[in-house]
Design a protein around this motif. Structure first.
Motif, PDB file in Angstrom:
ATOM      1  N   ASN A   1       0.850  -1.129  -0.062  1.00 16.74           N
ATOM      2  CA  ASN A   1      -0.017  -0.021   0.268  1.00 16.74           C
ATOM      3  C   ASN A   1       0.682   1.404  -0.056  1.00 16.74           C
ATOM      4  N   GLY A   2       2.182   1.081  -0.012  1.00 11.96           N
ATOM      5  CA  GLY A   2       3.057   2.172  -0.024  1.00 11.96           C
ATOM      6  C   GLY A   2       3.238   2.942   1.353  1.00 11.96           C
ATOM      7  N   LYS A   3       2.743   2.271   2.250  1.00 16.94           N
ATOM      8  CA  LYS A   3       2.596   2.987   3.766  1.00 16.94           C
ATOM      9  C   LYS A   3       3.318   2.092   4.881  1.00 16.94           C
ATOM     10  N   ASP A   4       2.869   0.795   4.622  1.00 11.91           N
ATOM     11  CA  ASP A   4       3.461  -0.037   5.828  1.00 11.91           C
ATOM     12  C   ASP A   4       3.386  -1.556   5.163  1.00 11.91           C
ATOM     13  N   LEU A   5       3.695  -2.466   6.084  1.00  6.88           N
ATOM     14  CA  LEU A   5       3.788  -3.994   5.702  1.00  6.88           C
ATOM     15  C   LEU A   5       2.533  -4.809   5.876  1.00  6.88           C
ATOM     16  N   THR A   6       1.230  -3.910   5.745  1.00 10.97           N
ATOM     17  CA  THR A   6       0.111  -4.755   5.696  1.00 10.97           C
ATOM     18  C   THR A   6       0.021  -5.747   4.496  1.00 10.97           C
ATOM     19  N   GLY A   7      -0.389  -6.808   4.689  1.00 14.41           N
ATOM     20  CA  GLY A   7      -0.642  -7.865   3.736  1.00 14.41           C
ATOM     21  C   GLY A   7       0.620  -8.728   3.455  1.00 14.41           C
ATOM     22  N   TRP A   8       1.650  -8.421   4.402  1.00 13.79           N
ATOM     23  CA  TRP A   8       3.065  -9.094   4.396  1.00 13.79           C
ATOM     24  C   TRP A   8       3.349  -9.705   5.636  1.00 13.79           C
ATOM     25  N   GLN A   9       4.119 -10.598   5.666  1.00 15.84           N
ATOM     26  CA  GLN A   9       4.508 -11.252   7.093  1.00 15.84           C
ATOM     27  C   GLN A   9       5.982 -11.891   6.859  1.00 15.84           C
ATOM     28  N   GLY A  10       6.640 -11.960   7.734  1.00 17.08           N
ATOM     29  CA  GLY A  10       8.034 -12.499   7.944  1.00 17.08           C
ATOM     30  C   GLY A  10       7.950 -14.040   7.446  1.00 17.08           C
TER      31      GLY A  10
ATOM     32  N   SER B   1      11.391 -10.026  13.019  1.00 17.58           N
ATOM     33  CA  SER B   1      12.828  -9.882  11.865  1.00 17.58           C
ATOM     34  C   SER B   1      12.329  -8.877  10.904  1.00 17.58           C
ATOM     35  N   ALA B   2      11.179  -9.242  10.306  1.00 21.86           N
ATOM     36  CA  ALA B   2      10.597  -8.376   9.035  1.00 21.86           C
ATOM     37  C   ALA B   2      10.421  -7.032   9.308  1.00 21.86           C
ATOM     38  N   LYS B   3       9.747  -6.659  10.518  1.00 18.15           N
ATOM     39  CA  LYS B   3       9.557  -5.075  11.151  1.00 18.15           C
ATOM     40  C   LYS B   3      11.010  -4.323  11.083  1.00 18.15           C
ATOM     41  N   ALA B   4      11.974  -5.191  11.408  1.00 17.39           N
ATOM     42  CA  ALA B   4      13.286  -4.558  11.908  1.00 17.39           C
ATOM     43  C   ALA B   4      14.210  -4.495  10.580  1.00 17.39           C
TER      44      ALA B   4
ATOM     45  N   GLN C   1      15.431 -11.714   6.987  1.00 15.07           N
ATOM     46  CA  GLN C   1      15.064 -12.683   5.964  1.00 15.07           C
ATOM     47  C   GLN C   1      14.081 -12.098   5.171  1.00 15.07           C
ATOM     48  N   SER C   2      14.027 -13.077   4.098  1.00 14.39           N
ATOM     49  CA  SER C   2      12.801 -12.673   3.244  1.00 14.39           C
ATOM     50  C   SER C   2      11.550 -12.292   3.612  1.00 14.39           C
ATOM     51  N   LEU C   3      10.672 -11.652   2.733  1.00 10.67           N
ATOM     52  CA  LEU C   3       9.176 -11.062   2.972  1.00 10.67           C
ATOM     53  C   LEU C   3       8.257 -12.124   2.161  1.00 10.67           C
TER      54      LEU C   3
ATOM     55  N   GLN D   1      12.515 -12.258  -2.142  1.00  7.58           N
ATOM     56  CA  GLN D   1      13.648 -13.052  -1.818  1.00  7.58           C
ATOM     57  C   GLN D   1      14.854 -11.963  -1.554  1.00  7.58           C
ATOM     58  N   ASN D   2      15.939 -12.295  -0.525  1.00  6.84           N
ATOM     59  CA  ASN D   2      16.890 -11.252  -0.349  1.00  6.84           C
ATOM     60  C   ASN D   2      18.194 -12.372  -0.368  1.00  6.84           C
ATOM     61  N   HIS D   3      19.267 -11.665  -0.693  1.00  6.47           N
ATOM     62  CA  HIS D   3      20.562 -12.513  -0.597  1.00  6.47           C
ATOM     63  C   HIS D   3      21.554 -11.334   0.337  1.00  6.47           C
ATOM     64  N   GLY D   4      21.116 -10.680   1.016  1.00  8.04           N
ATOM     65  CA  GLY D   4      22.013  -9.839   1.905  1.00  8.04           C
ATOM     66  C   GLY D   4      22.321  -8.414   1.272  1.00  8.04           C
ATOM     67  N   ASN D   5      21.414  -8.011   0.352  1.00  9.66           N
ATOM     68  CA  ASN D   5      21.426  -6.636  -0.307  1.00  9.66           C
ATOM     69  C   ASN D   5      20.497  -5.660  -0.118  1.00  9.66           C
ATOM     70  N   THR D   6      20.776  -4.433  -0.240  1.00 13.66           N
ATOM     71  CA  THR D   6      19.706  -3.509  -0.283  1.00 13.66           C
ATOM     72  C   THR D   6      18.660  -3.595  -1.520  1.00 13.66           C
ATOM     73  N   LEU D   7      17.552  -3.682  -1.342  1.00 14.26           N
ATOM     74  CA  LEU D   7      16.310  -3.826  -2.300  1.00 14.26           C
ATOM     75  C   LEU D   7      15.278  -2.902  -2.218  1.00 14.26           C
ATOM     76  N   TYR D   8      14.665  -2.727  -3.154  1.00 16.18           N
ATOM     77  CA  TYR D   8      13.627  -1.672  -3.318  1.00 16.18           C
ATOM     78  C   TYR D   8      12.563  -2.365  -4.351  1.00 16.18           C
ATOM     79  N   PHE D   9      11.288  -2.159  -3.723  1.00 18.42           N
ATOM     80  CA  PHE D   9      10.056  -2.644  -4.376  1.00 18.42           C
ATOM     81  C   PHE D   9       8.830  -1.664  -4.336  1.00 18.42           C
TER      82      PHE D   9
END
Length: 456
Positions: free
Chosen positions: A259-268, A294-297, A313-315, A437-445
């Motif tokens: 939603n562009g604002k928070d992690l609603t709809g996603w979980q660790g 972990s996801a929130k951090a 971890q991945s989201l 997925q992540n492999h320890g890099n900064t990512l943007y979606f």
């Protein structure tokens, strides 16, 4: 004797809107001139083609022209012309396209050339087919709306009178009324007409269905939609039928996963889908608490972007999906490595195609691969990544165990089986989450939209 004076330069080279110096036709529209090209510069950096190897700038006795001299080695997700060259970085609503064109193939019954418009991705566009003979599949105006081409013209001629000479074509589009008109040689009476309002804007271009031809003196008058006003950055990969809207605003029929604002709809992410199937509900719930912490951090919404800091971890989507269509904009930094799991299964690959450490793994072939396939094709048909640091757009369609992937407007995977990485002797799971997925890099979606499809 003709000679090639330059192949296409496909990198982003800071084009200007007026690429050529030919005089624009007068008095044909009140719309402003937003693009022109006479190709006398010897460069085609203002264009992007489905297959660069099939196009070049060629010098003729009348000057330089844009030449489609070969047939594109490109697959389209649905039946439609695959020889396309689109004006780069220009998206319009209302427009008038004026162009000179020359068919260069030996005369035969289905000789043709095409004009493209309203192009939002490889499976959503309009096109004009100027064919020598007329039937339901030739010499008509067509729509491609995630299905094989469909005739929408209400008027056409008995056929386009192709010769080896140069001809003059004009295409007009009024979005509000849905009006589409095509003129050929005679600019006072349209040879084709249609009315359709499905796509309110898109990219414009030229090409053929399966022939060859030359193009010159291209003039585009129109109402330009600026990149900042559309939901995704790439000019050929817009969400279906989406009008200008802020980021993270889903097109009709789709739901925003972010939603562009928070992690609603996603979980660790808790382990992997195979392991979760063997866990009790109580075990999953206990692990989910830790995964969410972990996801929130490490995952956060920032200025409308879902950002991962390279740790943790991945989201994972809260909801599971069966058959679906997914749009996702993504961006990575140098040496970046990521991917999208569908139905909990790896993976649609995202990576830096120039990273030396990954060249032995096929990074040079580009993103979009089904990297963990062992028996079915695993690498993309074409490399379509934008430069590192720029946004890219995936369109992913999954039906059964078949996956089609469009990256930045180019079909890189076409109806390929996604294998079950977790249980090689079984088909892909029927349902599962979407994972970043992540492999320890900064990512943007951002602009992550999903549409569930009815089960066939």
């Amino acid at each position: 004797m003709r000679r090639s004076v330059g192949l296409f330069a496909w990198a982003l080279l800071g084009m200007t809107a007026i690429a050529g110096a030919a005089d624009a036709p007068k008095g044909i529209t009140n719309l402003p001139l937003i693009f022109s090209d006479d190709f006398e510069s010897g460069s085609s950096s203002s264009w992007v083609a489905t297959d660069p190897a099939a196009w070049k700038i060629e010098k003729t006795d009348k000057g330089h022209v844009l030449s489609q001299f070969g047939k594109s080695n490109t697959k389209t997700p649905v039946r439609s012309p695959f020889n396309r060259a689109m004006i780069k970085d220009v998206t319009v609503s209302d427009f008038v396209l004026d162009v000179k064109l020359q068919s260069t193939i030996k005369d035969y019954g289905h000789r043709d050339m095409c004009l493209f418009f309203g192009c939002q991705d490889a499976a959503h566009l309009y096109y004009v087919h100027l064919g020598k003979q007329t039937d339901d599949h030739a010499n008509q105006i067509f729509i491609v709306n995630n299905a094989d081409r469909k005739k929408i013209s209400t008027k056409t001629s008995s056929g386009t009178n192709w010769t080896d000479d140069w001809h003059h074509a004009r295409l007009t589009r009024d979005v509000k009324s849905g009006s589409i008109k095509v003129f050929f040689d005679n600019m006072t009476e349209p040879v084709m007409e249609a009315t359709d309002t499905t796509f309110a804007w898109g990219q414009v271009g030229v090409g053929t269905f399966d022939d060859t031809g030359n193009f010159d003196n291209v003039f585009l008058f129109g109402t330009k939609v600026e990149p900042k006003e559309v939901a995704v950055a790439d000019q050929q990969a817009q969400p279906v039928g989406k009008k200008a809207a802020p980021d993270n605003t889903p097109p009709e029929g789709f739901t925003a996963l972010f939603n562009g604002k928070d992690l609603t709809g996603w979980q660790g992410l808790v382990k992997n889908i195979k392991e979760r199937k063997s866990m009790t509900a109580e075990q999953i719930a206990a692990e989910q608490i830790k995964a969410d912490e972990s996801a929130k951090a490490h995952w956060r919404a920032e200025n409308g972007v879902l950002l991962f800091d390279g740790k943790g971890q991945s989201l994972c989507s809260v909801k599971d999906y069966a058959d679906f269509e997914l749009y996702c904009d993504w961006k990575i930094e140098p040496k970046g490595d990521s991917g999208i799991y569908v139905r909990g299964t790896p993976q649609i690959q995202i990576w830096d195609s120039s990273a030396e450490a990954q060249l032995g793994n096929g990074a040079e072939k580009g993103s979009g691969s089904l990297w963990n396939n062992a028996k079915n094709p695993r690498f993309p048909d074409v490399k379509a990544d934008n430069p590192i640091g720029q946004w890219n757009t995936f369109f992913i369609r999954m039906v059964g165990d078949k996956v089609t992937i469009t990256l930045n407007g180019k079909t890189v995977v076409n109806n390929v089986t996604l294998e079950n990485y977790w249980e090689r002797d079984k088909p892909c799971y029927e349902t599962g989450p979407i994972e970043l997925q992540n492999h320890g890099n900064t990512l943007y979606f951002k602009n992550i939209y999903v549409r569930e499809l009815p089960k066939k």
